[in-house]
Write a protein that holds these residues in place. Structure first.
Motif, PDB file in Angstrom:
ATOM      1  N   ARG A  95       0.860  -1.188   0.000  1.00 41.17           N
ATOM      2  CA  ARG A  95       0.000   0.000   0.000  1.00 41.17           C
ATOM      3  C   ARG A  95       0.898   1.242   0.000  1.00 41.17           C
ATOM      4  O   ARG A  95       2.095   1.135   0.173  1.00 41.17           O
ATOM      5  CB  ARG A  95      -0.903   0.001   1.223  1.00 41.17           C
ATOM      6  N   ARG A  96       0.298   2.389  -0.163  1.00 41.76           N
ATOM      7  CA  ARG A  96       1.064   3.639  -0.173  1.00 41.76           C
ATOM      8  C   ARG A  96       1.496   3.996   1.244  1.00 41.76           C
ATOM      9  O   ARG A  96       0.688   4.023   2.162  1.00 41.76           O
ATOM     10  CB  ARG A  96       0.220   4.773  -0.750  1.00 41.76           C
ATOM     11  N   ILE A  97       2.764   4.292   1.395  1.00 40.68           N
ATOM     12  CA  ILE A  97       3.317   4.734   2.672  1.00 40.68           C
ATOM     13  C   ILE A  97       3.948   6.094   2.417  1.00 40.68           C
ATOM     14  O   ILE A  97       4.798   6.239   1.535  1.00 40.68           O
ATOM     15  CB  ILE A  97       4.332   3.720   3.222  1.00 40.68           C
ATOM     16  N   ASP A  98       3.547   7.088   3.206  1.00 35.95           N
ATOM     17  CA  ASP A  98       3.875   8.480   2.898  1.00 35.95           C
ATOM     18  C   ASP A  98       5.299   8.910   3.216  1.00 35.95           C
ATOM     19  O   ASP A  98       5.853   9.745   2.528  1.00 35.95           O
ATOM     20  CB  ASP A  98       2.905   9.422   3.619  1.00 35.95           C
ATOM     21  N   ASP A  99       5.889   8.392   4.289  1.00 33.91           N
ATOM     22  CA  ASP A  99       7.216   8.886   4.650  1.00 33.91           C
ATOM     23  C   ASP A  99       8.094   7.766   5.200  1.00 33.91           C
ATOM     24  O   ASP A  99       7.629   6.669   5.496  1.00 33.91           O
ATOM     25  CB  ASP A  99       7.130  10.044   5.648  1.00 33.91           C
TER      26      ASP A  99
END
Length: 164
Positions: A101-105
């Protein structure tokens, strides 16, 4: 990624970049944490340019670097034998189980990777390695010299010193 497939532990590190000095410090931490009493450590790694004994000389003073490199025996996986690289297998599992999934930082990425690592280490998940020497000879036959090539229908008769 550092891992010991039969010991059932791994260590995932999330860093901003991938330099020789970064690898030297990470490897030093592994040596101190897991193998401080060992006289000689055998390290299996891929051919990434940062994975060489010279990394210690970029990160530490010459005496410390020399002491570290004398304790290490670095063995490189075949250049085209990607499935032989156990760390890449573990990274693949990490990607499927944790990072799909998308992980921001980077902070969140590190937390997710550490949680995954903790759970895999808690259950001491080992790698069930099923790639045998005869399988390697078949799949990687173009990498072997001509006198070692085998026919698919016959059992190879090789000198014992070649097999070791």
């Amino acid at each position: 990624m550092f891992c010991e497939p039969l010991g059932g532990w791994r260590n995932v590190r999330v860093t901003q970049r991938r330099t020789k000095a970064d690898w030297a410090y990470a490897l030093q931490d592994q040596i101190i944490e897991h193998d401080s009493q060992a006289q000689k450590l055998i390290l299996l790694t891929d051919h990434l340019n940062t994975h060489s004994p010279s990394c210690f000389y970029e990160a530490f003073d010459p005496a410390t670097a020399c002491w570290r490199t004398e304790r290490l025996e670095i063995r490189y996986s075949p250049k085209h034998g990607r499935r032989l690289n156990i760390a890449k297998c573990e990274l693949s599992v990490l990607g499927r189980q944790c990072l799909n999934r998308r992980i921001d930082d980077a902070l969140e990425l590190g937390q997710e990777a550490n949680a995954w690592q903790y759970e895999r280490d808690r259950i001491a998940k080992k790698i069930n390695w099923q790639f045998r020497t005869c399988d390697a000879r078949q799949k990687l036959r173009r990498l072997y010299p001509a006198f070692l090539r085998i026919d698919e229908n016959q059992e190879p008769e090789l000198p014992t010193d070649v097999l070791d």
